[in-house]
Design an enzyme around this catalytic site. Structure first.
Site, PDB file in Angstrom:
ATOM      1  N   GLY A  46      45.708  36.459  42.620  1.00 46.61           N
ATOM      2  CA  GLY A  46      46.806  35.511  42.513  1.00 46.61           C
ATOM      3  C   GLY A  46      47.936  35.906  43.434  1.00 46.61           C
ATOM      4  N   GLY A  47      49.087  35.273  43.231  1.00 45.21           N
ATOM      5  CA  GLY A  47      50.210  35.518  44.114  1.00 45.21           C
ATOM      6  C   GLY A  47      50.797  36.906  43.985  1.00 45.21           C
TER       7      GLY A  47
ATOM      8  N   ASP B 114      52.143  29.244  31.788  1.00 44.47           N
ATOM      9  CA  ASP B 114      51.204  28.982  32.889  1.00 44.47           C
ATOM     10  C   ASP B 114      49.871  28.463  32.344  1.00 44.47           C
ATOM     11  OD1 ASP B 114      50.471  28.797  35.538  1.00 44.47           O
ATOM     12  OD2 ASP B 114      49.896  30.900  35.728  1.00 44.47           O
TER      13      ASP B 114
ATOM     14  N   LYS C  12      43.932  43.850  35.346  1.00 47.43           N
ATOM     15  CA  LYS C  12      44.880  43.089  36.162  1.00 47.43           C
ATOM     16  C   LYS C  12      45.857  44.073  36.777  1.00 47.43           C
ATOM     17  CE  LYS C  12      46.367  38.947  35.156  1.00 47.43           C
ATOM     18  NZ  LYS C  12      46.237  38.151  36.398  1.00 47.43           N
TER      19      LYS C  12
ATOM     20  N   VAL D  53      42.670  40.866  39.870  1.00 51.25           N
ATOM     21  CA  VAL D  53      41.905  41.190  38.666  1.00 51.25           C
ATOM     22  C   VAL D  53      40.556  41.757  39.097  1.00 51.25           C
ATOM     23  CG1 VAL D  53      40.902  40.341  36.523  1.00 51.25           C
ATOM     24  CG2 VAL D  53      43.041  39.358  37.377  1.00 51.25           C
TER      25      VAL D  53
END
Length: 235
Positions: free
Chosen positions: A21-22, A133, A41, A26
């Site tokens: 992700g940003g 989210d 993560k 993970v």
């Protein structure tokens, strides 16, 4: 971002990258003594001592969540200033994997998914925790095909940028633009914001498309000021 495959974090050997992700990656990890697997993560930020305590408090909050439709946080640590969480591994992937973009789902399938996600959200809201989210990528599938909501509150740990240009708007906000409620876009997330996001997901599952499209700024303005196209026009 540096590929950590093959390296060790805590008691886990990182086997392969599961997603990126940003502000985090993970990995599938295997415990070096127990041979059990978990998802790790790894946040792509370096924390100072004050930040580490804040991260630890956030991790303790996440680890306290116990619900049949929420991914469990098993452990956390900070190595060389880099924080990571150890989470339950859902080998069946996400609802986005199962239902790619532009998929239309049967109503009975949608009802089943919504009941499970809504139950998880209600439990979290009762604990005074907002997800922020909600999206198909954060809905995982357990061993019995049950839906497991993941990434509760992790967006709060994202580094904040002072650049509010159109290009940086997505990363500056907590959440994912196509699913954000108007009040969340304005910096005032509340439990209803999660319900709004789930509503966007349902709209997408019913029609095969998100209610709004365009640049991040255009989508944000539509969320704030425009009603979504009626579903009957999409079916």
């Amino acid at each position: 971002m540096v590929d950590l495959q093959g390296q060790q974090l805590g008691n886990y050997r990182l086997l392969r990258l599961l997603g990126r992700g940003g502000f985090a990656e993970v990995y599938l990890g295997q415990h070096i003594y127990l041979n059990s697997q978990a998802a790790l993560k790894v946040l792509q930020i370096v924390l100072n001592d004050e930040d580490i305590e804040s991260f630890a408090q956030e991790a303790r909050t996440l680890a306290s969540l116990t619900h049949p439709h929420i991914i469990r946080v098993l452990d956390f640590a900070v190595e060389n200033g880099t924080p990571f969480l150890v989470m339950e591994y859902a080998a069946r992937g996400t609802l986005r994997d199962r239902h790619p973009q532009n998929s239309r789902l049967p109503s009975e399938t949608i009802v089943s998914y919504v009941r499970q996600v809504a139950a998880a959200l209600q439990y979290a809201h009762d604990q005074r925790l907002i997800h922020r989210d909600v999206k198909p990528e954060n809905m995982l599938l357990g061993s019995s095909d049950q839906v497991l909501l993941s990434d509760f509150g992790l967006a709060l740990l994202a580094p904040h940028t002072l650049d509010h240009s159109t290009q940086e708007m997505q990363s500056a906000l907590v959440g994912t633009m196509p699913y954000l409620a108007p009040e969340q876009l304005q910096g005032s997330a509340r439990p209803a914001s999660d319900q709004y996001s789930l509503g966007v997901v349902v709209y997408e599952w019913l029609s095969g498309r998100k209610p709004f499209s365009g640049s991040p700024l255009e989508v944000a303005m539509q969320h704030i000021s425009v009603s979504p196209p009626p579903l009957r026009e999409q079916l």
